[in-house]
Scaffold this motif. Sequence first.
Motif, mmCIF file in Angstrom:
data_model
loop_
_atom_site.group_PDB
_atom_site.id
_atom_site.type_symbol
_atom_site.label_atom_id
_atom_site.label_comp_id
_atom_site.label_asym_id
_atom_site.label_seq_id
_atom_site.Cartn_x
_atom_site.Cartn_y
_atom_site.Cartn_z
ATOM 1 N N LEU A 13 0.875 -1.341 0.137
ATOM 2 C CA LEU A 13 -0.059 -0.128 0.040
ATOM 3 C C LEU A 13 0.802 1.137 0.084
ATOM 4 C CD1 LEU A 13 -2.892 -0.925 2.401
ATOM 5 C CD2 LEU A 13 -2.662 -1.147 -0.048
ATOM 6 N N ASP A 14 2.309 1.053 0.428
ATOM 7 C CA ASP A 14 3.084 2.138 0.274
ATOM 8 C C ASP A 14 2.621 3.292 0.867
ATOM 9 O OD1 ASP A 14 5.346 0.865 -0.811
ATOM 10 O OD2 ASP A 14 3.967 1.028 -2.872
ATOM 11 N N GLY A 61 4.599 2.595 -16.206
ATOM 12 C CA GLY A 61 3.821 3.513 -16.278
ATOM 13 C C GLY A 61 2.938 3.415 -14.928
ATOM 14 N N VAL A 62 2.502 4.673 -14.490
ATOM 15 C CA VAL A 62 1.564 4.783 -13.472
ATOM 16 C C VAL A 62 0.271 5.219 -13.787
ATOM 17 C CG1 VAL A 62 0.851 6.102 -11.289
ATOM 18 C CG2 VAL A 62 3.261 5.313 -11.470
ATOM 19 N N GLU A 88 15.769 -1.074 -27.515
ATOM 20 C CA GLU A 88 15.149 -2.207 -27.855
ATOM 21 C C GLU A 88 14.225 -2.353 -26.565
ATOM 22 O OE1 GLU A 88 15.526 -6.946 -27.936
ATOM 23 O OE2 GLU A 88 17.250 -5.620 -27.949
ATOM 24 N N VAL A 89 12.703 -2.207 -26.732
ATOM 25 C CA VAL A 89 12.004 -2.550 -25.452
ATOM 26 C C VAL A 89 11.733 -4.001 -25.104
ATOM 27 C CG1 VAL A 89 9.740 -2.075 -24.618
ATOM 28 C CG2 VAL A 89 10.615 -0.480 -26.329
ATOM 29 N N LEU A 90 12.044 -4.251 -23.964
ATOM 30 C CA LEU A 90 12.158 -5.704 -23.382
ATOM 31 C C LEU A 90 10.613 -6.047 -22.781
ATOM 32 C CD1 LEU A 90 15.567 -5.896 -22.127
ATOM 33 C CD2 LEU A 90 14.917 -6.656 -24.124
ATOM 34 N N GLU A 91 10.308 -5.118 -22.003
ATOM 35 C CA GLU A 91 9.267 -5.417 -21.168
ATOM 36 C C GLU A 91 8.167 -4.000 -20.878
ATOM 37 O OE1 GLU A 91 6.872 -7.369 -20.124
ATOM 38 O OE2 GLU A 91 8.077 -8.711 -18.922
ATOM 39 N N GLY A 92 7.035 -3.974 -20.551
ATOM 40 C CA GLY A 92 6.284 -2.871 -20.294
ATOM 41 C C GLY A 92 5.345 -3.227 -19.087
ATOM 42 N N ILE A 93 5.214 -2.270 -17.961
ATOM 43 C CA ILE A 93 4.542 -2.552 -16.773
ATOM 44 C C ILE A 93 3.774 -1.419 -16.288
ATOM 45 C CG2 ILE A 93 5.829 -4.799 -16.118
ATOM 46 C CD1 ILE A 93 7.171 -3.080 -13.983
ATOM 47 N N VAL A 94 2.427 -1.600 -15.816
ATOM 48 C CA VAL A 94 1.857 -0.286 -15.353
ATOM 49 C C VAL A 94 1.090 -0.561 -13.972
ATOM 50 C CG1 VAL A 94 -0.491 0.769 -15.551
ATOM 51 C CG2 VAL A 94 0.869 0.056 -17.569
ATOM 52 N N GLN A 95 1.461 0.309 -13.140
ATOM 53 C CA GLN A 95 1.055 0.283 -11.686
ATOM 54 C C GLN A 95 -0.263 1.154 -11.508
ATOM 55 O OE1 GLN A 95 2.888 -0.541 -8.205
ATOM 56 N NE2 GLN A 95 0.889 0.274 -7.663
ATOM 57 N N ARG A 96 -1.298 0.605 -11.122
ATOM 58 C CA ARG A 96 -2.418 1.336 -10.724
ATOM 59 C C ARG A 96 -2.278 1.942 -9.258
ATOM 60 N NH1 ARG A 96 -6.260 4.433 -10.942
ATOM 61 N NH2 ARG A 96 -8.325 3.649 -11.025
ATOM 62 N N ARG A 97 -2.440 3.359 -9.327
ATOM 63 C CA ARG A 97 -2.267 4.321 -8.127
ATOM 64 C C ARG A 97 -3.168 5.498 -8.124
ATOM 65 N NH1 ARG A 97 2.420 3.440 -4.727
ATOM 66 N NH2 ARG A 97 2.108 5.336 -4.048
ATOM 67 N N SER A 98 -3.447 6.233 -7.136
ATOM 68 C CA SER A 98 -4.294 7.171 -7.025
ATOM 69 C C SER A 98 -3.338 8.583 -7.709
ATOM 70 C CB SER A 98 -4.901 7.775 -5.952
ATOM 71 O OG SER A 98 -3.826 7.798 -5.015
ATOM 72 N N ARG A 99 -1.960 8.455 -7.450
ATOM 73 C CA ARG A 99 -1.063 9.335 -7.884
ATOM 74 C C ARG A 99 0.360 8.872 -7.660
ATOM 75 N NH1 ARG A 99 -2.754 10.583 -2.719
ATOM 76 N NH2 ARG A 99 -1.109 10.830 -1.080
ATOM 77 N N PRO A 100 1.352 9.316 -8.570
ATOM 78 C CA PRO A 100 2.759 8.552 -8.463
ATOM 79 C C PRO A 100 3.175 8.858 -7.178
ATOM 80 C CG PRO A 100 2.308 10.012 -10.404
ATOM 81 C CD PRO A 100 1.260 10.320 -9.613
ATOM 82 N N ASP A 101 3.948 7.826 -6.657
ATOM 83 C CA ASP A 101 4.658 7.904 -5.491
ATOM 84 C C ASP A 101 5.678 9.105 -5.285
ATOM 85 O OD1 ASP A 101 5.341 6.531 -2.657
ATOM 86 O OD2 ASP A 101 7.117 6.878 -3.353
ATOM 87 N N PRO A 102 5.594 10.182 -4.412
ATOM 88 C CA PRO A 102 6.597 11.334 -4.423
ATOM 89 C C PRO A 102 7.946 10.938 -4.286
ATOM 90 C CG PRO A 102 5.237 11.029 -2.197
ATOM 91 C CD PRO A 102 4.547 10.107 -3.262
ATOM 92 N N THR A 104 9.411 7.357 -5.072
ATOM 93 C CA THR A 104 9.879 6.612 -5.882
ATOM 94 C C THR A 104 9.058 6.142 -7.114
ATOM 95 O OG1 THR A 104 8.870 4.796 -4.811
ATOM 96 C CG2 THR A 104 11.162 5.280 -4.121
ATOM 97 N N TYR A 105 8.197 7.095 -7.457
ATOM 98 C CA TYR A 105 7.322 7.110 -8.625
ATOM 99 C C TYR A 105 6.090 5.750 -8.515
ATOM 100 C CZ TYR A 105 5.672 7.256 -13.368
ATOM 101 O OH TYR A 105 4.963 7.398 -14.633
ATOM 102 N N ILE A 106 6.636 4.635 -8.097
ATOM 103 C CA ILE A 106 5.746 3.566 -8.145
ATOM 104 C C ILE A 106 5.617 2.897 -6.679
ATOM 105 C CG2 ILE A 106 5.961 2.776 -10.556
ATOM 106 C CD1 ILE A 106 8.111 0.768 -9.616
ATOM 107 N N GLY A 107 6.394 3.554 -5.756
ATOM 108 C CA GLY A 107 6.281 2.886 -4.533
ATOM 109 C C GLY A 107 7.239 1.930 -4.125
ATOM 110 N N SER A 108 7.930 2.106 -2.785
ATOM 111 C CA SER A 108 8.979 1.073 -2.491
ATOM 112 C C SER A 108 8.867 -0.375 -2.664
ATOM 113 C CB SER A 108 9.400 1.255 -1.185
ATOM 114 O OG SER A 108 8.198 0.940 -0.267
#
Length: 481
Positions: A13-14, A61-62, A88-102, A104-108
């Motif tokens: 929950l960070d 992405g967030v 070369e793009v190897l992987e793409g992931i998205v994090q669901r949050r109400s706002r980016p973590d101030p 670390t962007y995605i949370g520790s």
Amino acid sequence: MTELTHTDMAAELDGEELSIGELELEDRASLRRVAGLSTELEDITEVEYRQLRLERVVLVGVWTEGTAAQSEASLAELARLAETAGSEVLEGIVQRRSRPDPATYIGSGKVRELFDIVRATGADTVICDGELSPGQLRQLEAKLKVKVVDRTALILDIFAQHASSKEGKAQVELAQLQYLIPRLRGWGESLSRQAGGRAGGGNGGVGLRGPGETKLETDRRRINKRVAKLRREIASMDTIRETKRGRRVANEVPSVAIVGYTNAGKSSLLNAITGAGVLVEDALFATLDPTTRRADTPDGRTYTLTDTVGFVRHLPHQLVDAFRSTLEEAADADLLLHVVDGSDPAPEEQVNAVRDVLGEITSKRSEPLPPELLVINKADAADEVTLARLRHLLPGALVVSAQTGEGIEALVAEIAQRVPRPDVVVDAVVPYTRGELVARAHADGEVLTEEHTEEGTHLRARVHPDLAAALETFAVNGSPA
């Protein structure tokens, strides 16, 4: 699309303050892999302007608002940007949050999962789909042990690769330096901090303070000096542009500017209308330097057609500021051709992004934007259902294909209807010794009737005021001139 879940839900929950009901628990606790995107940090001990060396990258992405499809489309666009920059793009992931973590962007917790993904894929760079603060950038690089780049730095790098003219290079360098200034920092322990106050502790006081802050300040002064020089250079180049524009205005030549999302086919459209032969490439931001070409309406009137730099969602403010003089070429036109990619899955978002940037350009101007003509391009690459939806979504838009020539003739006719016409109607008999006035009426005005008589050429035409004044001596029966 699979999901990565963490066993320790509480840790993930960070520190979010929202209740579980406001965001689905499953979304909050997972990094979403975005399917279909696949196509060493050195020890830095100096404060430097680091060139991007994008090779094998993981995208992050967030997702804070909109639908899951929109967040994945944004990441897919980031993948195209990364490939345009040469990675070369190897992987793409998205994090669901109400706002980016101030911090670390995605949370520790998610940073630990991302660290495992980076190690498993062998990536050497992580690109975040947003603009990171200096603190977020520093934290992520320290935890992931690879280079971290945000969307803004990625776009700036692409612009730097594609800039070719002196003005374009200066504008890109200015934008890069404006981005860099707040992110100056020292890497490694060799740049120690200055001791404060009475130099208590082990720093040693006068003569023994570390050089770190001094180095930062020196670099900041050097960059600010360079920024000031670039602004002066761009201002002088803008004077030349204004002179050329003023000459066209004095001659009252109507101007049409092509604007639109990057890779919507603006340069192809310019070529299709004028045969200009400018660079056409299936890549983002292939055009940075505006190209102006002459074109003629079917009834013989001359106008200019200008190809401009493409826009993108969340175009960095530094670029908008640096390219303001270039982009104002569009704001000063008599007509905007707003080109939309008909094959794009979300063209309405492209339209909104372009209008947002145009609004930002003209926010400090008293004049409104010129009239807009929407043009749906790439009709050959879109199916009939998509085109029908676009016609309903964008009423009044013309559907064309710059590739096949479909709809180009109708577009040229519509441009002729919309560009300003000469506003003075003259009726004059011009002596044959003044044939240059008749030639000007054909070149700069709109000839309604022409008849050759014994006294000279009997001319009825729409012309601009300066030519009307020259023809006043030969007006028939005191007609206005």
